[in-house]
Design a protein around this motif. Structure first.
Motif, PDB file in Angstrom:
ATOM      1  N   LEU A  50       0.829  -1.206   0.000  1.00 46.80           N
ATOM      2  CA  LEU A  50       0.000   0.000   0.000  1.00 46.80           C
ATOM      3  C   LEU A  50       0.865   1.260   0.000  1.00 46.80           C
ATOM      4  O   LEU A  50       0.649   2.189  -0.780  1.00 46.80           O
ATOM      5  N   ILE A  51       1.831   1.283   0.898  1.00 43.11           N
ATOM      6  CA  ILE A  51       2.684   2.460   1.028  1.00 43.11           C
ATOM      7  C   ILE A  51       3.562   2.637  -0.210  1.00 43.11           C
ATOM      8  O   ILE A  51       3.749   3.759  -0.709  1.00 43.11           O
ATOM      9  N   SER A  52       4.084   1.534  -0.740  1.00 50.12           N
ATOM     10  CA  SER A  52       5.004   1.642  -1.877  1.00 50.12           C
ATOM     11  C   SER A  52       4.296   2.155  -3.128  1.00 50.12           C
ATOM     12  O   SER A  52       4.858   2.972  -3.871  1.00 50.12           O
ATOM     13  N   ILE A  53       3.058   1.710  -3.365  1.00 47.48           N
ATOM     14  CA  ILE A  53       2.341   2.142  -4.569  1.00 47.48           C
ATOM     15  C   ILE A  53       1.654   3.481  -4.356  1.00 47.48           C
ATOM     16  O   ILE A  53       1.763   4.398  -5.181  1.00 47.48           O
ATOM     17  N   ASN A  54       0.940   3.627  -3.242  1.00 43.97           N
ATOM     18  CA  ASN A  54       0.164   4.852  -3.014  1.00 43.97           C
ATOM     19  C   ASN A  54       1.033   6.057  -2.675  1.00 43.97           C
ATOM     20  O   ASN A  54       0.655   7.189  -2.963  1.00 43.97           O
ATOM     21  N   ASN A  55       2.192   5.820  -2.049  1.00 48.18           N
ATOM     22  CA  ASN A  55       3.033   6.934  -1.586  1.00 48.18           C
ATOM     23  C   ASN A  55       4.380   7.000  -2.284  1.00 48.18           C
ATOM     24  O   ASN A  55       4.691   8.004  -2.927  1.00 48.18           O
ATOM     25  N   THR A  56       5.169   5.938  -2.157  1.00 45.39           N
ATOM     26  CA  THR A  56       6.528   5.990  -2.698  1.00 45.39           C
ATOM     27  C   THR A  56       6.517   6.240  -4.191  1.00 45.39           C
ATOM     28  O   THR A  56       7.251   7.111  -4.696  1.00 45.39           O
ATOM     29  N   ALA A  57       5.684   5.500  -4.924  1.00 43.29           N
ATOM     30  CA  ALA A  57       5.643   5.669  -6.379  1.00 43.29           C
ATOM     31  C   ALA A  57       5.159   7.069  -6.751  1.00 43.29           C
ATOM     32  O   ALA A  57       5.733   7.725  -7.631  1.00 43.29           O
ATOM     33  N   LEU A  58       4.124   7.530  -6.088  1.00 40.11           N
ATOM     34  CA  LEU A  58       3.592   8.858  -6.398  1.00 40.11           C
ATOM     35  C   LEU A  58       4.638   9.939  -6.148  1.00 40.11           C
ATOM     36  O   LEU A  58       4.823  10.849  -6.959  1.00 40.11           O
ATOM     37  N   ALA A  59       5.345   9.830  -5.033  1.00 43.83           N
ATOM     38  CA  ALA A  59       6.367  10.833  -4.721  1.00 43.83           C
ATOM     39  C   ALA A  59       7.531  10.763  -5.700  1.00 43.83           C
ATOM     40  O   ALA A  59       8.004  11.795  -6.205  1.00 43.83           O
ATOM     41  N   ARG A  60       8.001   9.543  -5.981  1.00 43.29           N
ATOM     42  CA  ARG A  60       9.138   9.391  -6.885  1.00 43.29           C
ATOM     43  C   ARG A  60       8.825   9.924  -8.277  1.00 43.29           C
ATOM     44  O   ARG A  60       9.656  10.604  -8.903  1.00 43.29           O
ATOM     45  N   LEU A  61       7.635   9.613  -8.781  1.00 50.78           N
ATOM     46  CA  LEU A  61       7.288  10.054 -10.129  1.00 50.78           C
ATOM     47  C   LEU A  61       7.048  11.555 -10.168  1.00 50.78           C
ATOM     48  O   LEU A  61       7.412  12.228 -11.138  1.00 50.78           O
ATOM     49  N   SER A  62       6.433  12.094  -9.116  1.00 53.41           N
ATOM     50  CA  SER A  62       6.260  13.547  -9.038  1.00 53.41           C
ATOM     51  C   SER A  62       7.616  14.243  -9.099  1.00 53.41           C
ATOM     52  O   SER A  62       7.816  15.215  -9.856  1.00 53.41           O
ATOM     53  N   LEU A  63       8.551  13.747  -8.303  1.00 53.44           N
ATOM     54  CA  LEU A  63       9.868  14.375  -8.229  1.00 53.44           C
ATOM     55  C   LEU A  63      10.715  14.099  -9.461  1.00 53.44           C
ATOM     56  O   LEU A  63      11.705  14.779  -9.708  1.00 53.44           O
ATOM     57  N   ALA A  64      10.295  13.111 -10.260  1.00 51.19           N
ATOM     58  CA  ALA A  64      11.003  12.852 -11.517  1.00 51.19           C
ATOM     59  C   ALA A  64      10.675  13.911 -12.563  1.00 51.19           C
ATOM     60  O   ALA A  64      11.552  14.354 -13.317  1.00 51.19           O
ATOM     61  N   VAL A  65       9.402  14.353 -12.611  1.00 49.45           N
ATOM     62  CA  VAL A  65       9.013  15.301 -13.661  1.00 49.45           C
ATOM     63  C   VAL A  65       9.144  16.758 -13.238  1.00 49.45           C
ATOM     64  O   VAL A  65       9.321  17.639 -14.085  1.00 49.45           O
ATOM     65  N   LEU A  66       9.057  17.038 -11.953  1.00 49.31           N
ATOM     66  CA  LEU A  66       9.000  18.442 -11.523  1.00 49.31           C
ATOM     67  C   LEU A  66      10.256  19.254 -11.857  1.00 49.31           C
ATOM     68  O   LEU A  66      10.125  20.443 -12.208  1.00 49.31           O
ATOM     69  N   PRO A  67      11.457  18.704 -11.770  1.00 55.79           N
ATOM     70  CA  PRO A  67      12.614  19.520 -12.160  1.00 55.79           C
ATOM     71  C   PRO A  67      12.526  20.000 -13.613  1.00 55.79           C
ATOM     72  O   PRO A  67      12.843  21.162 -13.906  1.00 55.79           O
ATOM     73  N   GLY A  68      12.090  19.123 -14.516  1.00 57.30           N
ATOM     74  CA  GLY A  68      11.934  19.522 -15.908  1.00 57.30           C
ATOM     75  C   GLY A  68      10.824  20.526 -16.090  1.00 57.30           C
ATOM     76  O   GLY A  68      10.958  21.497 -16.851  1.00 57.30           O
ATOM     77  N   PHE A  69       9.703  20.306 -15.395  1.00 58.70           N
ATOM     78  CA  PHE A  69       8.610  21.278 -15.455  1.00 58.70           C
ATOM     79  C   PHE A  69       9.097  22.648 -14.980  1.00 58.70           C
ATOM     80  O   PHE A  69       8.776  23.678 -15.587  1.00 58.70           O
ATOM     81  N   ALA A  70       9.862  22.644 -13.893  1.00 61.61           N
ATOM     82  CA  ALA A  70      10.359  23.899 -13.338  1.00 61.61           C
ATOM     83  C   ALA A  70      11.313  24.595 -14.309  1.00 61.61           C
ATOM     84  O   ALA A  70      11.247  25.812 -14.495  1.00 61.61           O
ATOM     85  N   ALA A  71      12.192  23.815 -14.925  1.00 61.96           N
ATOM     86  CA  ALA A  71      13.157  24.395 -15.858  1.00 61.96           C
ATOM     87  C   ALA A  71      12.457  25.021 -17.060  1.00 61.96           C
ATOM     88  O   ALA A  71      12.890  26.063 -17.572  1.00 61.96           O
TER      89      ALA A  71
END
Length: 274
Positions: free
Chosen positions: A118-139
């Motif tokens: 539950l934690i790995s899919i609902n939280n870890t994956a969501l956080a990791r993927l969010s943080l994967a795209v946000l630097p590019g979005f910010a740039a």
């Protein structure tokens, strides 16, 4: 400009929308609605056959490109590969973090493996993927992140304590990101559905027959409301909440309580006679 040239220009402007949990339910509807808006798609799910069927249908119905990625977001290696892939792709302009699971059982009868998943899919994956795209979005000062939470972000039931806890993380994590990116061109939306007609109930061990149909929204209505909220510029969209003032009051009270607690003096009710 020909229709094909116009379509190509629209696709170039929209970019690629990544949708996790896209083989059914809310994710499948998001894929359809975003395709209708002109986005190319990267669809992510664990079940390859169903994912491909969704992709084939979308390519038939819309003049877009659709890529499928078979991945179990609870698997660290799959998650790492996907995070690197979308983080390095400058064409990605939207991420819909929809993938999630639930377990409906008393916590003491829920296995540690189920809780970890539950934690790995609902939280870890969501956080990791969010943080994967946000630097590019910010740039690029452009991009949209949509995180799917739940009404159980702020209300826990006895048979879903861990699920509610994971969704509370989604709410607060997304809220914090919104504050971080408030002064940028990056859009971050938190969607908090109540009961929605998807497979998550049966997979969680809940018999849909015992549920009151008047309390369960269709996945189509849920996604359409969420996208309408996005178009309205909402930071938080609650698809089934008619009185939006209730959320405003709730949110204001949370902030009021937070500031009221910023003191080094214990509350008077805890005073100990000396």
């Amino acid at each position: 400009m020909s229709n094909s040239d116009l379509q190509e220009a629209m696709e170039t402007e929209k970019g690629v929308a990544v949708v996790t949990g896209a083989s059914s339910g809310i994710g499948k509807i998001y894929a359809d609605r975003l395709a209708a808006r002109g986005y190319d798609l990267m669809l992510v799910a664990r079940r390859g056959d169903r994912l491909q069927a969704v992709a084939d249908e979308l390519k038939q119905n819309y003049e877009i490109r659709v890529e499928t990625v078979i991945a179990d977001l609870g698997d660290p290696d799959d998650l790492q590969r996907l995070a690197e892939r979308i983080g390095n792709d400058e064409n990605v302009t939207m991420l819909v973090n929809n993938a999630g699971i639930a377990v409906a059982a008393p916590t003491v009868r829920t296995s540690s493996e189920d809780i970890e998943r539950l934690i790995s899919i609902n939280n870890t994956a969501l956080a990791r993927l969010s943080l994967a795209v946000l630097p590019g979005f910010a740039a690029r000062n452009h991009g949209t992140l949509i995180n799917i939470g739940s009404v159980q972000s702020f209300y826990s039931r006895s048979a879903s304590t861990t699920y509610s806890g994971t969704k509370a993380f989604v709410m607060l994590f997304t809220s914090g990101l919104q504050q971080e990116f408030a002064a940028t061109g990056v859009r971050i939306q938190l969607v908090l559905p109540a009961g929605t007609a998807t497979e998550i109930w049966e997979l969680a061990g809940v018999d849909p027959k015992i549920m009151n149909p008047s309390m369960i929204m269709s996945a189509e209505d849920c996604v359409d409301a969420a996208l309408a909220g996005l178009d309205l510029g909402e930071a938080v969209t609650l698809p089934s909440l008619e009185d939006e003032q209730l959320w405003a009051e709730f949110d204001a009270l949370r902030e009021k309580m937070f500031h009221a607690m910023q003191t080094n003096v214990p509350a008077s009710r805890y005073s100990i006679a000396r």
